[in-house]
Scaffold this active site. Structure first.
Site, short mmCIF file in Angstrom:
data_model
loop_
_atom_site.label_atom_id
_atom_site.label_comp_id
_atom_site.label_asym_id
_atom_site.label_seq_id
_atom_site.Cartn_x
_atom_site.Cartn_y
_atom_site.Cartn_z
N GLU A 53 -9.21 -2.60 -92.26
CA GLU A 53 -9.34 -3.79 -93.13
C GLU A 53 -10.76 -3.98 -93.64
O GLU A 53 -10.97 -4.70 -94.59
CB GLU A 53 -8.84 -5.04 -92.38
CG GLU A 53 -9.80 -5.66 -91.37
CD GLU A 53 -9.85 -4.90 -90.03
OE1 GLU A 53 -9.19 -3.84 -89.92
OE2 GLU A 53 -10.56 -5.37 -89.13
N HIS B 60 -11.68 0.06 -88.03
CA HIS B 60 -11.19 -1.12 -88.77
C HIS B 60 -10.80 -0.76 -90.20
O HIS B 60 -11.65 -0.80 -91.10
CB HIS B 60 -12.29 -2.17 -88.83
CG HIS B 60 -12.53 -2.88 -87.53
ND1 HIS B 60 -11.81 -3.99 -87.15
CD2 HIS B 60 -13.38 -2.62 -86.52
CE1 HIS B 60 -12.22 -4.39 -85.96
NE2 HIS B 60 -13.17 -3.58 -85.55
N CYS C 178 -8.61 -2.30 -82.97
CA CYS C 178 -9.76 -2.63 -82.13
C CYS C 178 -9.33 -3.49 -80.94
O CYS C 178 -8.68 -2.99 -80.04
CB CYS C 178 -10.86 -3.29 -82.96
SG CYS C 178 -12.46 -3.33 -82.16
#
Lengths: 225, 84
Positions: free
Chosen positions: A198, A196, A87
Protein backbone atom coordinates in the site's frame (compact mmCIF):
# COMPACT_ATOMS: atom_id res chain seq x y z
CA UNK A 1 -17.31 -7.68 -4.26
CA UNK A 2 -16.60 -6.04 -0.91
CA UNK A 3 -13.34 -5.73 1.00
CA UNK A 4 -12.62 -4.99 4.66
CA UNK A 5 -9.57 -3.41 6.25
CA UNK A 6 -9.45 -4.31 9.94
CA UNK A 7 -8.72 -1.52 12.41
CA UNK A 8 -7.00 -2.57 15.64
CA UNK A 9 -5.99 -0.17 18.39
CA UNK A 10 -2.54 0.73 17.08
CA UNK A 11 -3.06 0.02 13.36
CA UNK A 12 -1.42 2.77 11.31
CA UNK A 13 -1.56 1.54 7.70
CA UNK A 14 -5.33 0.99 7.74
CA UNK A 15 -6.21 4.23 5.94
CA UNK A 16 -3.48 3.82 3.30
CA UNK A 17 -4.73 0.30 2.56
CA UNK A 18 -8.35 1.49 2.51
CA UNK A 19 -7.39 4.29 0.09
CA UNK A 20 -5.62 1.93 -2.31
CA UNK A 21 -8.48 -0.59 -2.38
CA UNK A 22 -11.25 1.99 -2.64
CA UNK A 23 -9.74 4.76 -4.74
CA UNK A 24 -7.06 3.05 -6.85
CA UNK A 25 -8.49 -0.45 -7.32
CA UNK A 26 -12.08 0.78 -7.11
CA UNK A 27 -13.57 -1.78 -4.73
CA UNK A 28 -16.28 -1.20 -2.13
CA UNK A 29 -14.25 -1.22 1.09
CA UNK A 30 -15.13 -0.90 4.79
CA UNK A 31 -12.90 -0.10 7.71
CA UNK A 32 -13.79 -2.91 10.11
CA UNK A 33 -13.40 -2.35 13.87
CA UNK A 34 -11.52 -5.19 15.58
CA UNK A 35 -14.50 -6.07 17.83
CA UNK A 36 -16.52 -7.14 14.76
CA UNK A 37 -17.08 -10.82 14.06
CA UNK A 38 -19.50 -10.70 11.09
CA UNK A 39 -17.13 -11.45 8.22
CA UNK A 40 -19.33 -13.27 5.73
CA UNK A 41 -20.19 -10.18 3.69
CA UNK A 42 -16.53 -9.70 2.77
CA UNK A 43 -14.67 -11.32 -0.12
CA UNK A 44 -11.33 -9.90 0.99
CA UNK A 45 -10.16 -9.12 4.53
CA UNK A 46 -6.91 -7.24 5.07
CA UNK A 47 -5.11 -7.07 8.42
CA UNK A 48 -3.04 -3.91 7.95
CA UNK A 49 0.33 -2.82 9.24
CA UNK A 50 0.89 -0.99 12.47
CA UNK A 51 1.50 -1.73 16.12
CA UNK A 52 -1.61 -3.43 17.46
CA UNK A 53 -1.55 -3.39 21.26
CA UNK A 54 1.80 -1.60 21.10
CA UNK A 55 3.58 -4.82 20.05
CA UNK A 56 3.48 -5.72 23.76
CA UNK A 57 4.81 -9.19 24.65
CA UNK A 58 5.45 -10.00 20.96
CA UNK A 59 4.14 -8.33 17.80
CA UNK A 60 0.65 -9.72 17.17
CA UNK A 61 0.58 -11.81 20.37
CA UNK A 62 -2.35 -9.96 21.95
CA UNK A 63 -4.18 -9.04 18.73
CA UNK A 64 -4.53 -12.71 17.86
CA UNK A 65 -7.10 -12.99 20.66
CA UNK A 66 -9.14 -10.04 19.32
CA UNK A 67 -12.74 -10.92 18.31
CA UNK A 68 -12.14 -10.34 14.60
CA UNK A 69 -9.13 -12.68 14.57
CA UNK A 70 -11.04 -15.32 16.54
CA UNK A 71 -13.67 -15.24 13.78
CA UNK A 72 -11.10 -15.80 11.02
CA UNK A 73 -10.64 -19.61 11.29
CA UNK A 74 -14.30 -20.21 10.41
CA UNK A 75 -14.11 -17.71 7.52
CA UNK A 76 -10.98 -19.47 6.22
CA UNK A 77 -12.26 -22.98 6.87
CA UNK A 78 -15.30 -22.50 4.66
CA UNK A 79 -13.19 -20.69 2.01
CA UNK A 80 -15.50 -17.67 2.10
CA UNK A 81 -12.81 -15.30 0.83
CA UNK A 82 -9.19 -14.23 0.93
CA UNK A 83 -7.25 -12.99 3.98
CA UNK A 84 -4.14 -10.83 3.60
CA UNK A 85 -1.90 -9.79 6.49
CA UNK A 86 0.57 -7.01 5.81
CA UNK A 87 3.47 -6.51 8.24
CA UNK A 88 1.75 -6.45 11.66
CA UNK A 89 -1.10 -8.32 9.95
CA UNK A 90 1.37 -11.06 8.94
CA UNK A 91 2.66 -11.20 12.52
CA UNK A 92 -0.92 -11.58 13.83
CA UNK A 93 -1.67 -14.40 11.34
CA UNK A 94 1.41 -16.38 12.41
CA UNK A 95 0.69 -15.80 16.11
CA UNK A 96 -2.87 -17.05 15.50
CA UNK A 97 -1.50 -20.16 13.79
CA UNK A 98 -3.28 -19.26 10.54
CA UNK A 99 0.08 -19.12 8.75
CA UNK A 100 3.10 -21.29 9.69
CA UNK A 101 6.30 -19.97 11.29
CA UNK A 102 6.99 -16.85 13.31
CA UNK A 103 8.45 -13.36 12.88
CA UNK A 104 11.37 -12.87 15.23
CA UNK A 105 13.29 -9.69 15.99
CA UNK A 106 15.47 -8.51 13.07
CA UNK A 107 19.03 -9.84 13.25
CA UNK A 108 20.31 -6.24 13.45
CA UNK A 109 17.96 -5.63 16.44
CA UNK A 110 16.99 -2.42 14.65
CA UNK A 111 13.72 -1.20 13.23
CA UNK A 112 14.28 -1.07 9.48
CA UNK A 113 12.36 1.34 7.27
CA UNK A 114 13.43 1.39 3.62
CA UNK A 115 12.55 0.24 0.12
CA UNK A 116 13.77 -3.27 -0.71
CA UNK A 117 13.95 -5.41 -3.83
CA UNK A 118 11.82 -8.55 -3.93
CA UNK A 119 11.85 -11.53 -6.26
CA UNK A 120 8.61 -13.20 -7.36
CA UNK A 121 9.01 -16.93 -6.57
CA UNK A 122 5.55 -18.08 -7.59
CA UNK A 123 3.25 -16.06 -9.83
CA UNK A 124 0.46 -18.63 -10.02
CA UNK A 125 -1.31 -17.40 -6.88
CA UNK A 126 -4.12 -14.91 -6.18
CA UNK A 127 -1.56 -12.47 -4.74
CA UNK A 128 1.05 -12.58 -7.47
CA UNK A 129 -0.83 -13.44 -10.65
CA UNK A 130 -0.29 -10.01 -12.21
CA UNK A 131 3.49 -10.28 -11.74
CA UNK A 132 5.82 -12.53 -13.69
CA UNK A 133 7.97 -15.35 -12.31
CA UNK A 134 11.41 -14.12 -11.33
CA UNK A 135 10.37 -10.49 -11.67
CA UNK A 136 12.06 -8.04 -9.30
CA UNK A 137 9.73 -5.56 -7.68
CA UNK A 138 10.28 -2.80 -5.13
CA UNK A 139 8.29 -2.31 -1.94
CA UNK A 140 9.03 -0.59 1.35
CA UNK A 141 9.52 -2.51 4.58
CA UNK A 142 9.06 -0.97 8.04
CA UNK A 143 9.45 -3.43 10.88
CA UNK A 144 11.48 -4.42 13.93
CA UNK A 145 10.25 -8.02 14.00
CA UNK A 146 10.36 -9.33 10.45
CA UNK A 147 12.83 -12.21 10.56
CA UNK A 148 10.81 -15.13 9.24
CA UNK A 149 11.71 -18.35 11.04
CA UNK A 150 10.17 -21.81 11.01
CA UNK A 151 11.27 -25.38 11.78
CA UNK A 152 13.16 -27.10 8.94
CA UNK A 153 10.28 -29.40 8.02
CA UNK A 154 7.93 -26.41 7.67
CA UNK A 155 10.43 -24.61 5.43
CA UNK A 156 10.74 -27.73 3.28
CA UNK A 157 6.97 -27.99 2.99
CA UNK A 158 6.67 -24.30 2.07
CA UNK A 159 9.20 -24.87 -0.71
CA UNK A 160 7.65 -28.09 -1.94
CA UNK A 161 4.15 -26.58 -2.09
CA UNK A 162 5.46 -23.35 -3.61
CA UNK A 163 3.99 -21.35 -0.72
CA UNK A 164 6.91 -18.92 -0.73
CA UNK A 165 5.72 -16.04 -2.92
CA UNK A 166 8.25 -13.23 -2.50
CA UNK A 167 11.86 -13.31 -1.31
CA UNK A 168 14.25 -10.47 -0.49
CA UNK A 169 16.52 -9.95 -3.47
CA UNK A 170 20.13 -8.75 -3.35
CA UNK A 171 20.10 -8.12 0.38
CA UNK A 172 18.30 -9.88 3.22
CA UNK A 173 17.36 -6.95 5.48
CA UNK A 174 16.18 -8.82 8.58
CA UNK A 175 17.78 -12.29 8.52
CA UNK A 176 14.68 -14.18 7.35
CA UNK A 177 15.23 -17.88 6.60
CA UNK A 178 15.41 -18.52 2.84
CA UNK A 179 15.04 -14.72 2.36
CA UNK A 180 11.31 -15.16 2.87
CA UNK A 181 9.24 -11.97 2.60
CA UNK A 182 5.77 -13.35 1.73
CA UNK A 183 4.04 -16.72 2.08
CA UNK A 184 0.58 -18.25 1.73
CA UNK A 185 -1.23 -21.14 3.41
CA UNK A 186 -1.66 -24.52 1.70
CA UNK A 187 -5.07 -23.71 0.24
CA UNK A 188 -3.99 -20.33 -1.16
CA UNK A 189 -6.58 -18.38 0.82
CA UNK A 190 -4.40 -16.78 3.52
CA UNK A 191 -1.47 -14.54 2.61
CA UNK A 192 1.17 -12.86 4.74
CA UNK A 193 3.84 -10.38 3.69
CA UNK A 194 6.22 -8.10 5.59
CA UNK A 195 6.65 -5.49 2.78
CA UNK A 196 4.01 -2.78 2.39
CA UNK A 197 2.32 -2.84 -1.04
CA UNK A 198 0.00 0.00 0.00
CA UNK A 199 2.99 2.30 0.38
CA UNK A 200 4.03 1.87 -3.25
CA UNK A 201 0.79 1.72 -5.18
CA UNK A 202 1.19 5.00 -7.09
CA UNK A 203 4.02 6.29 -9.27
CA UNK A 204 4.13 9.31 -6.99
CA UNK A 205 5.57 7.02 -4.29
CA UNK A 206 7.97 4.94 -6.40
CA UNK A 207 7.46 2.23 -8.99
CA UNK A 208 3.80 1.63 -8.09
CA UNK A 209 4.45 -2.13 -7.92
CA UNK A 210 2.20 -2.62 -4.89
CA UNK A 211 -0.96 -1.82 -6.83
CA UNK A 212 -0.61 -5.04 -8.83
CA UNK A 213 -0.82 -7.07 -5.60
CA UNK A 214 -4.14 -5.50 -4.61
CA UNK A 215 -5.47 -5.71 -8.17
CA UNK A 216 -4.50 -9.39 -8.31
CA UNK A 217 -6.30 -10.22 -5.06
CA UNK A 218 -9.42 -8.32 -6.15
CA UNK A 219 -9.38 -10.07 -9.54
CA UNK A 220 -9.30 -13.45 -7.78
CA UNK A 221 -12.15 -12.46 -5.46
CA UNK A 222 -14.28 -11.21 -8.36
CA UNK A 223 -13.76 -14.47 -10.26
CA UNK A 224 -15.02 -16.50 -7.31
CA UNK A 225 -18.02 -14.25 -6.46
CA UNK B 1 -7.37 -20.98 48.16
CA UNK B 2 -3.73 -20.12 48.53
CA UNK B 3 -1.92 -17.32 46.80
CA UNK B 4 1.17 -17.88 44.72
CA UNK B 5 3.81 -15.71 43.17
CA UNK B 6 4.24 -16.91 39.60
CA UNK B 7 7.25 -16.15 37.45
CA UNK B 8 7.33 -17.15 33.78
CA UNK B 9 10.76 -16.85 32.16
CA UNK B 10 10.69 -16.75 28.35
CA UNK B 11 13.87 -17.00 26.27
CA UNK B 12 14.77 -17.49 22.61
CA UNK B 13 15.09 -21.18 21.68
CA UNK B 14 18.70 -22.47 21.69
CA UNK B 15 18.70 -22.94 17.90
CA UNK B 16 17.53 -19.37 17.26
CA UNK B 17 20.27 -16.80 16.77
CA UNK B 18 20.02 -14.22 19.57
CA UNK B 19 22.13 -11.17 18.67
CA UNK B 20 21.15 -9.44 21.89
CA UNK B 21 22.49 -12.36 23.90
CA UNK B 22 25.71 -12.33 21.88
CA UNK B 23 26.26 -8.62 22.48
CA UNK B 24 25.61 -8.99 26.21
CA UNK B 25 28.01 -11.94 26.35
CA UNK B 26 30.80 -9.93 24.70
CA UNK B 27 30.29 -7.23 27.33
CA UNK B 28 30.29 -9.80 30.15
CA UNK B 29 33.63 -11.11 28.92
CA UNK B 30 35.06 -7.58 28.71
CA UNK B 31 33.90 -6.95 32.28
CA UNK B 32 35.94 -9.91 33.46
CA UNK B 33 33.46 -12.81 33.41
CA UNK B 34 35.80 -14.91 31.28
CA UNK B 35 34.10 -18.33 31.30
CA UNK B 36 30.62 -17.21 30.26
CA UNK B 37 28.75 -18.97 27.42
CA UNK B 38 25.31 -19.37 25.84
CA UNK B 39 23.96 -15.99 26.98
CA UNK B 40 20.31 -15.45 26.08
CA UNK B 41 18.19 -12.36 26.59
CA UNK B 42 14.52 -13.06 27.17
CA UNK B 43 11.76 -11.70 29.33
CA UNK B 44 10.20 -12.40 32.67
CA UNK B 45 6.48 -12.12 33.40
CA UNK B 46 5.42 -12.15 37.04
CA UNK B 47 2.00 -12.12 38.66
CA UNK B 48 0.11 -13.36 41.70
CA UNK B 49 -2.40 -16.16 41.29
CA UNK B 50 -4.93 -17.70 43.64
CA UNK B 51 -5.19 -21.46 43.29
CA UNK B 52 -5.94 -24.56 45.31
CA UNK B 53 -2.42 -25.91 45.12
CA UNK B 54 0.98 -25.15 43.67
CA UNK B 55 0.59 -27.94 41.15
CA UNK B 56 -2.78 -26.58 39.97
CA UNK B 57 -1.28 -23.10 39.63
CA UNK B 58 1.67 -24.49 37.70
CA UNK B 59 -0.56 -26.49 35.37
CA UNK B 60 -2.83 -23.55 34.50
CA UNK B 61 0.09 -21.17 33.96
CA UNK B 62 1.92 -23.69 31.77
CA UNK B 63 -1.15 -24.06 29.53
CA UNK B 64 -1.48 -20.28 29.16
CA UNK B 65 2.26 -19.83 28.61
CA UNK B 66 2.22 -22.37 25.79
CA UNK B 67 -0.45 -20.53 23.86
CA UNK B 68 0.15 -16.93 24.85
CA UNK B 69 3.15 -15.90 26.96
CA UNK B 70 5.65 -17.76 24.75
CA UNK B 71 5.61 -18.48 21.03
CA UNK B 72 6.73 -22.13 20.79
CA UNK B 73 8.14 -21.57 17.29
CA UNK B 74 10.85 -19.24 18.57
CA UNK B 75 10.81 -19.35 22.36
CA UNK B 76 10.97 -21.72 25.32
CA UNK B 77 9.83 -20.97 28.84
CA UNK B 78 9.97 -22.11 32.42
CA UNK B 79 7.43 -21.58 35.21
CA UNK B 80 8.30 -20.90 38.84
CA UNK B 81 5.56 -21.01 41.47
CA UNK B 82 6.20 -19.83 45.02
CA UNK B 83 3.62 -19.87 47.80
CA UNK B 84 3.13 -16.50 49.46
Amino acid sequence: MRAAVVVFPGSNCDHDTYYVLKELVGVETDLLWYRQTQLDRYDLIVLPGGFSYGDYLRAGAIARFAPVVQALPEYIEKQRGIVLGICNGFQILTEAGLLPGALARNISQKFICKTVKLRVENNATPLTQLLSYGQIIELPIAHGEGRYVAPKDIIERLKRNRQILLTYYGENPNGSMENIAAIMNETGTVFGMMPHPERNSEKLLGTGDGLKIFQALVTSCQLSV
Amino acid sequence: MKEFLVRVVVEPKPELLDPQGQAVERALVELGLKNVSQTRVGKCITFRLKAISASQARQRVTEIAQKFLANPVIERFSVEVEEL
